[in-house]
Design a protein around this motif. Structure first.
Motif, PDB file in Angstrom:
ATOM      1  N   GLU A 212      -4.390  10.366   7.234  1.00  0.00           N
ATOM      2  CA  GLU A 212      -4.051  10.578   5.823  1.00  0.00           C
ATOM      3  C   GLU A 212      -2.582  10.959   5.667  1.00  0.00           C
ATOM      4  N   VAL A 213      -2.099  11.836   6.538  1.00  0.00           N
ATOM      5  CA  VAL A 213      -0.682  12.213   6.509  1.00  0.00           C
ATOM      6  C   VAL A 213       0.190  11.023   6.885  1.00  0.00           C
ATOM      7  N   MET A 214      -0.210  10.279   7.911  1.00  0.00           N
ATOM      8  CA  MET A 214       0.564   9.125   8.368  1.00  0.00           C
ATOM      9  C   MET A 214       0.759   8.112   7.249  1.00  0.00           C
ATOM     10  N   VAL A 215      -0.311   7.785   6.532  1.00  0.00           N
ATOM     11  CA  VAL A 215      -0.222   6.798   5.459  1.00  0.00           C
ATOM     12  C   VAL A 215       0.697   7.295   4.352  1.00  0.00           C
ATOM     13  N   GLU A 216       0.662   8.591   4.071  1.00  0.00           N
ATOM     14  CA  GLU A 216       1.518   9.155   3.034  1.00  0.00           C
ATOM     15  C   GLU A 216       2.986   9.146   3.441  1.00  0.00           C
ATOM     16  N   CYS A 217       3.265   9.090   4.740  1.00  0.00           N
ATOM     17  CA  CYS A 217       4.644   9.069   5.223  1.00  0.00           C
ATOM     18  C   CYS A 217       5.235   7.665   5.273  1.00  0.00           C
ATOM     19  N   LEU A 218       4.400   6.654   5.115  1.00  0.00           N
ATOM     20  CA  LEU A 218       4.863   5.269   5.205  1.00  0.00           C
ATOM     21  C   LEU A 218       5.593   4.835   3.936  1.00  0.00           C
ATOM     22  N   PRO A 219       6.481   3.839   4.055  1.00  0.00           N
ATOM     23  CA  PRO A 219       7.065   3.238   2.852  1.00  0.00           C
ATOM     24  C   PRO A 219       5.979   2.613   1.983  1.00  0.00           C
ATOM     25  N   GLU A 220       6.231   2.522   0.693  1.00  0.00           N
ATOM     26  CA  GLU A 220       5.230   1.996  -0.239  1.00  0.00           C
ATOM     27  C   GLU A 220       4.723   0.617   0.172  1.00  0.00           C
ATOM     28  N   LYS A 221       5.621  -0.220   0.648  1.00  0.00           N
ATOM     29  CA  LYS A 221       5.244  -1.593   0.967  1.00  0.00           C
ATOM     30  C   LYS A 221       4.350  -1.697   2.199  1.00  0.00           C
ATOM     31  N   SER A 222       4.335  -0.651   3.034  1.00  0.00           N
ATOM     32  CA  SER A 222       3.655  -0.740   4.323  1.00  0.00           C
ATOM     33  C   SER A 222       2.309  -0.030   4.377  1.00  0.00           C
ATOM     34  N   SER A 223       2.047   0.872   3.437  1.00  0.00           N
ATOM     35  CA  SER A 223       0.835   1.691   3.556  1.00  0.00           C
ATOM     36  C   SER A 223      -0.438   0.861   3.403  1.00  0.00           C
ATOM     37  N   SER A 224      -0.452  -0.095   2.483  1.00  0.00           N
ATOM     38  CA  SER A 224      -1.660  -0.910   2.305  1.00  0.00           C
ATOM     39  C   SER A 224      -1.896  -1.846   3.484  1.00  0.00           C
ATOM     40  N   PRO A 225      -0.889  -2.622   3.930  1.00  0.00           N
ATOM     41  CA  PRO A 225      -1.126  -3.477   5.108  1.00  0.00           C
ATOM     42  C   PRO A 225      -1.535  -2.694   6.345  1.00  0.00           C
ATOM     43  N   LEU A 226      -0.980  -1.486   6.526  1.00  0.00           N
ATOM     44  CA  LEU A 226      -1.392  -0.699   7.687  1.00  0.00           C
ATOM     45  C   LEU A 226      -2.809  -0.176   7.520  1.00  0.00           C
ATOM     46  N   SER A 227      -3.169   0.224   6.310  1.00  0.00           N
ATOM     47  CA  SER A 227      -4.526   0.752   6.105  1.00  0.00           C
ATOM     48  C   SER A 227      -5.578  -0.285   6.445  1.00  0.00           C
ATOM     49  N   ALA A 228      -5.229  -1.568   6.261  1.00  0.00           N
ATOM     50  CA  ALA A 228      -6.169  -2.641   6.579  1.00  0.00           C
ATOM     51  C   ALA A 228      -6.373  -2.801   8.082  1.00  0.00           C
ATOM     52  N   GLN A 229      -5.482  -2.213   8.888  1.00  0.00           N
ATOM     53  CA  GLN A 229      -5.580  -2.308  10.342  1.00  0.00           C
ATOM     54  C   GLN A 229      -6.340  -1.139  10.955  1.00  0.00           C
ATOM     55  N   LEU A 230      -6.620  -0.119  10.160  1.00  0.00           N
ATOM     56  CA  LEU A 230      -7.276   1.073  10.687  1.00  0.00           C
ATOM     57  C   LEU A 230      -8.753   0.828  10.952  1.00  0.00           C
ATOM     58  N   HIS A 231      -9.308   1.585  11.891  1.00  0.00           N
ATOM     59  CA  HIS A 231     -10.758   1.591  12.044  1.00  0.00           C
ATOM     60  C   HIS A 231     -11.390   2.053  10.723  1.00  0.00           C
ATOM     61  N   ASN A 232     -12.522   1.475  10.394  1.00  0.00           N
ATOM     62  CA  ASN A 232     -13.126   1.714   9.081  1.00  0.00           C
ATOM     63  C   ASN A 232     -13.375   3.193   8.797  1.00  0.00           C
ATOM     64  N   HIS A 233     -13.786   3.955   9.813  1.00  0.00           N
ATOM     65  CA  HIS A 233     -14.096   5.365   9.560  1.00  0.00           C
ATOM     66  C   HIS A 233     -12.848   6.186   9.246  1.00  0.00           C
ATOM     67  N   LEU A 234     -11.660   5.619   9.491  1.00  0.00           N
ATOM     68  CA  LEU A 234     -10.414   6.320   9.195  1.00  0.00           C
ATOM     69  C   LEU A 234      -9.864   5.970   7.809  1.00  0.00           C
ATOM     70  N   ARG A 235     -10.473   4.983   7.178  1.00  0.00           N
ATOM     71  CA  ARG A 235     -10.035   4.588   5.831  1.00  0.00           C
ATOM     72  C   ARG A 235     -10.721   5.491   4.794  1.00  0.00           C
TER      73      ARG A 235
END
Length: 291
Positions: A212-235
């Motif tokens: 959750e902290v990691m995603v908040e630290c990402l640039p706006e353009k990158s948080s959604s594409p990265l979230s799609a790469q996470l294991h489902n239980h981490l989303r």
């Protein structure tokens, strides 16, 4: 088909714009949807960098061509999940000879402009932080410190390690207190810009909070594409909400950028600004379709 429907929802709100302007906006939104995040991984040998990456991201990691500078290399790996790509860069240098600092400085200056975030992994029981401090201050430098997220791994090894509750995968109150002291020491020594996260990959402890902290630290353009790469239980809901809002903000930035183009007539600029908030709202509502 799902992605087409997402674009269609946005396109419907752009219907009163000239077709050329509409296509320009949709093309730029497509670029955001298909961004390939780049995550740097740093830390001394044995800190658990590889295990952390495996715990966070789906898909198989495939090595690609190395990027070299002088006699040192940064190893690149690609992750491919449902035709989405993510690049991991294993950044060298921490814990090695200071005589190589000039090589790493050149390497980092070349690489870090493309990195969205650096996960700097530190072992919970590592008391020798002088090397980390030196590298953080003198090699990384002020220009890139905002991209660093320090991660204290192997929290299960913090003293008294025998008190770790293996059945519940939880630290004891004394261990929690010592982890807090570790966070305090790193904060005092390095004065990081982003929060420090304490985790145990082995025990699967505190990973969701770290993500959750990691995603908040990402640039706006990158948080959604990265979230799609996470294991489902981490989303988690917090992760999805952060990414959804970032996507809306990025789409709003697209409209602002197009409206500022000299070739766009003044009446069209005015219309873009009139529909901007509605398009952003739609983008957020169809986020799940895209990601």
């Amino acid at each position: 088909m799902k992605k087409y429907n997402g674009y269609e929802a946005i396109e419907n709100r752009l219907q009163y714009l000239p077709l050329s302007t509409t296509y320009t906006i949709l093309d730029k939104i497509s670029e955001i949807v298909n961004v390939e995040p780049v995550i740097g991984i740093m830390g001394k040998s044995g800190a658990g960098k590889s295990s952390l990456c495996n715990a966070l991201f789906q898909g198989n990691i495939s090595p690609v061509n190395d990027v070299s500078s002088c006699t040192r290399e940064a190893l690149r790996f690609k992750l491919n999940v449902s035709n989405r790509l993510l690049t991991l860069i294993d950044l060298p240098g921490v814990g090695e000879s200071q005589e190589r600092d000039w090589e790493y400085t050149l390497l980092y200056r070349r690489l870090l402009s493309e990195v969205d975030l650096i996960l700097w992994v530190i072992k919970a029981d590592d008391r020798a932080l002088a090397v980390d401090e030196h590298f953080y201050r003198h090699v990384l430098g002020d220009a890139f410190q905002s991209k660093v997220l320090f991660v204290i791994n192997q929290a299960d090894k913090i003293e008294p390690c025998h008190e770790w509750n293996s059945s519940s995968n939880q630290p004891s109150p004394v261990q929690i207190a010592n982890l807090d002291l570790k966070v305090h020491d790193i904060t005092r020594l390095l004065q990081p810009i982003n929060p420090i996260c304490a985790i145990s990959v082995k025990a699967n402890w505190n990973l969701t909070e770290m993500v959750e902290v990691m995603v908040e630290c990402l640039p706006e353009k990158s948080s959604s594409p990265l979230s799609a790469q996470l294991h489902n239980h981490l989303r988690t809901e917090r992760v999805k909400e952060t990414a959804r809002n970032d996507f809306g903000s990025a789409v709003g930035g697209v409209l602002d950028a197009v409206a500022s183009l000299p070739v766009v007539p003044r009446p069209v600029k005015s219309l873009i600004y009139q529909i901007r908030d509605a398009v952003v709202s739609i983008a957020r509502s169809v986020w799940d379709i895209f990601f």
